[in-house]
Design an enzyme around this catalytic site. Structure first.
Site, PDB file in Angstrom:
ATOM      1  CD  GLU A  64      39.636  41.376  46.375  1.00 46.05           C
ATOM      2  OE1 GLU A  64      40.906  41.502  46.026  1.00 46.05           O
ATOM      3  OE2 GLU A  64      38.707  41.109  46.081  1.00 46.05           O
ATOM      4  NE  ARG A  95      47.812  37.922  44.356  1.00 45.35           N
ATOM      5  CZ  ARG A  95      46.636  37.554  43.520  1.00 45.35           C
ATOM      6  NH1 ARG A  95      46.212  36.458  43.657  1.00 45.35           N
ATOM      7  NH2 ARG A  95      46.256  38.727  42.877  1.00 45.35           N
TER       8      ARG A  95
HETATM    9  C1  LIG Z   1      40.509  37.010  41.884  1.00 53.47           C
HETATM   10  C2  LIG Z   1      41.630  36.962  40.885  1.00 53.47           C
HETATM   11  C3  LIG Z   1      41.462  36.449  39.437  1.00 53.47           C
HETATM   12  C4  LIG Z   1      41.346  37.549  38.518  1.00 53.47           C
HETATM   13  O1  LIG Z   1      42.445  38.613  38.690  1.00 53.47           O
HETATM   14  C5  LIG Z   1      42.880  38.876  37.466  1.00 53.47           C
HETATM   15  N1  LIG Z   1      44.303  39.029  37.483  1.00 53.47           N
HETATM   16  C6  LIG Z   1      45.086  38.596  38.030  1.00 53.47           C
HETATM   17  N2  LIG Z   1      46.198  39.350  38.053  1.00 53.47           N
HETATM   18  C7  LIG Z   1      45.889  40.292  37.233  1.00 53.47           C
HETATM   19  C8  LIG Z   1      46.787  41.507  36.827  1.00 53.47           C
HETATM   20  N3  LIG Z   1      48.150  41.589  37.103  1.00 53.47           N
HETATM   21  N4  LIG Z   1      46.297  42.315  36.251  1.00 53.47           N
HETATM   22  C9  LIG Z   1      44.905  42.386  35.633  1.00 53.47           C
HETATM   23  N5  LIG Z   1      44.035  41.306  36.311  1.00 53.47           N
HETATM   24  C10 LIG Z   1      44.646  40.486  36.835  1.00 53.47           C
HETATM   25  C11 LIG Z   1      42.603  37.423  36.346  1.00 53.47           C
HETATM   26  O2  LIG Z   1      42.546  37.679  35.128  1.00 53.47           O
HETATM   27  C12 LIG Z   1      41.155  36.925  36.861  1.00 53.47           C
HETATM   28  O3  LIG Z   1      40.278  37.755  36.329  1.00 53.47           O
END
Ligand SMILES: CCC[C@H]1O[C@@H](n2cnc3c(N)ncnc32)[C@H](O)[C@@H]1O
Length: 481
Positions: free
Chosen positions: A169, A98
């Protein structure tokens, strides 16, 4: 050259493209002609725009998890483990990628291979390159979207779209303000004009790719009008570059009437501004993100939060729901936790789907307030930009006319301060420099006064802090101890 909201010219785009594709070895694997063929070869059941259009036409709500792990085979297995419980698939990109830190992403891949488990918090698509990403797309059976938080996503877009991802996105505001600290807004908006132009180029070849600006922003007590303005600006910026399939998003804030009002008003306001700007040839859908703030650690309590989000999203007829997991408070969820969030959401959506939509005077009142706020801020942006919304957006953040609560970016003023009212709706404790009409400001003040009276304490920043922690402490409104 100064930032303007105009379609990038071909020569400039091609020159920039050549530079981008040289910025990491896997970039040399990208050929636009080949990419179009890969996209054209996608079966319809693996095309995001098709899934969105069908759901919108049938009034259905698609379920989508977040998921991302370091290695191609494991990530494909994870997505195939989730696929039976959802309608469209994610690929969440890791934090190194990122920020274009591909050397560290590569190190993460190597260490994950050695450890036999993912040591990255997402899928490092740039390092896997077109070949690795194509292996992933070929291994799954549903449309796949790139989900991330990248201010400069140009190479990520080139590689993933060339591999058959059919949705991307993000945006130049929504992936800067909540995700970066020192990236000038002009720069990230300009980078995302490139990404949108690339999608526009696919559209010109007859290949539709979905673009989804990131709705929730900081996900912490964000007033609906703030996220709506960003969504509308990024939608307009995308349309100018030739994007045709747009999904605008909103992050659940917690009060049911306000959240339903937010989603319904988002669709109406987007059409208003898109049509007013002269665009007609586009498809608009909406996405509701289940609660983006702090979650309870207890998995049963977390599941209740997930269900509340599912209920509201379905009541508001969102085209898509981004589903949370009971592991939200702890970190990257297991496959089972991710499946659990999806199953709870599906159960709730099914039970709500047979019912008529609830309506209440509260919902219409919230819609009226949100619309007045969005129009006031959009008017100021157009004034500041002398009609150009790219320049207007940059100026609005400089003056604080646009202000996202709790955002890390230096580009964000950070004076606007939200707080919940007595029913948990998001109101303004401090409006900062946002030019809202006097009657709207009075409305916010009255609603906060109601809570102050009920709690027998003066409106203060303590209320804000109590609200930030409330849902983790299994409440909505942060009542005094
Ligand atoms: C918008 C970004 C925040 C959300 O994005 C989830 N999030 C981030 N990285 C992963 C991942 N590798 N696998 C599953 N969920 C993920 C976080 O928990 C939070 O809800």
């Amino acid at each position: 050259t100064e930032l303007t909201n105009h379609r990038l010219d071909t020569a400039g785009f091609e020159a920039e493209r050549a530079e981008i594709l040289q910025s990491w070895p896997t970039g040399t694997g990208v050929s636009f002609a080949e990419a179009v063929k890969v996209q054209e070869a996608l079966p319809t059941e693996k095309r995001f725009p098709v899934a969105l259009a069908a759901a919108d036409a049938q009034g259905m709500t698609l379920l989508q998890p977040r998921a991302g792990v370091a290695l191609v085979r494991e990530h494909a297995a994870l997505l195939n483990g989730l696929s039976p419980y959802c309608d469209v698939l994610p690929t969440t990109i890791d934090a190194y990628t990122r920020h274009n830190r591909y050397t560290e992403a590569q190190d993460g891949i190597d260490r994950s291979r050695a450890a036999g488990t993912s040591l990255l918090n997402g899928f490092p698509a740039v390092n896997h390159g077109v070949d690795g990403c194509r292996r992933l797309v070929d291994a799954v059976s549903k449309p796949v979207q790139v989900r991330h938080g990248t201010p400069d996503a140009r190479l990520l877009a080139e590689i993933t779209l060339a591999a058959g991802f059919s949705s991307f996105e993000g945006g130049g505001i929504s992936y800067n303000i909540p995700y970066a600290k020192h990236v000038p807004l002009e720069r990230s908006i300009r980078h995302w004009q490139y990404c949108d132009r690339l999608v526009g180029r696919f559209e010109e070849e007859g290949v539709s790719i979905n673009r989804e600006p990131f709705g929730p922003l900081t996900g912490t007590l964000v007033p609906p009008f703030v996220s709506h303005v960003v969504a509308i600006l990024e939608g307009l910026l995308a349309l100018e570059q030739g994007v045709k399939c747009i999904t605008l998003g909103y992050g659940q804030a917690g009060n049911v009437a306000q959240d339903i009002a937010a989603l319904r008003s988002l669709r109406r306001l987007a059409h208003h501004y898109f049509l007013n700007a002269g665009y007609a040839d586009y498809k608009l859908t909406t996405v509701f993100h289940q609660w983006m703030g702090g979650f309870p650690a207890d998995e049963a309590q977390a599941t209740a939060v997930i269900c509340l989000g599912a209920l509201v999203a379905r009541q508001a007829r969102a085209t898509k729901i981004i589903v949370k997991t009971p592991h939200e408070a702890s970190g990257v969820p297991t496959l089972e936790a991710n499946q659990a969030g999806l199953k709870a959401t599906r159960q709730m959506v099914n039970m709500i789907s047979d019912q008529n939509r609830v309506d209440s005077p509260d919902i219409q009142m919230e819609i009226d307030v949100i619309e007045a706020e969005v129009h006031a801020v959009m008017r100021e942006i157009l004034r500041l930009g002398r009609g150009d919304i790219a320049r207007g957006a940059v100026a609005a953040f400089q003056t604080g006319a646009m202000d996202v609560p709790f955002a890390p970016a230096r580009a964000n003023l950070g004076k606007l301060t939200p707080v919940r009212d007595n029913h948990g709706a998001i109101r303004l404790f401090d409006v900062g420099n946002v030019p809202l009409p006097a009657d709207v400001l009075a409305f916010h003040r009255d609603k906060i006064a109601e809570r102050a009276l009920c709690e027998r304490r003066e409106p203060s920043f303590n209320m804000v802090v109590d609200d930030v922690r409330a849902i983790s402490a299994s409440k909505l409104v942060g009542r005094p101890a």
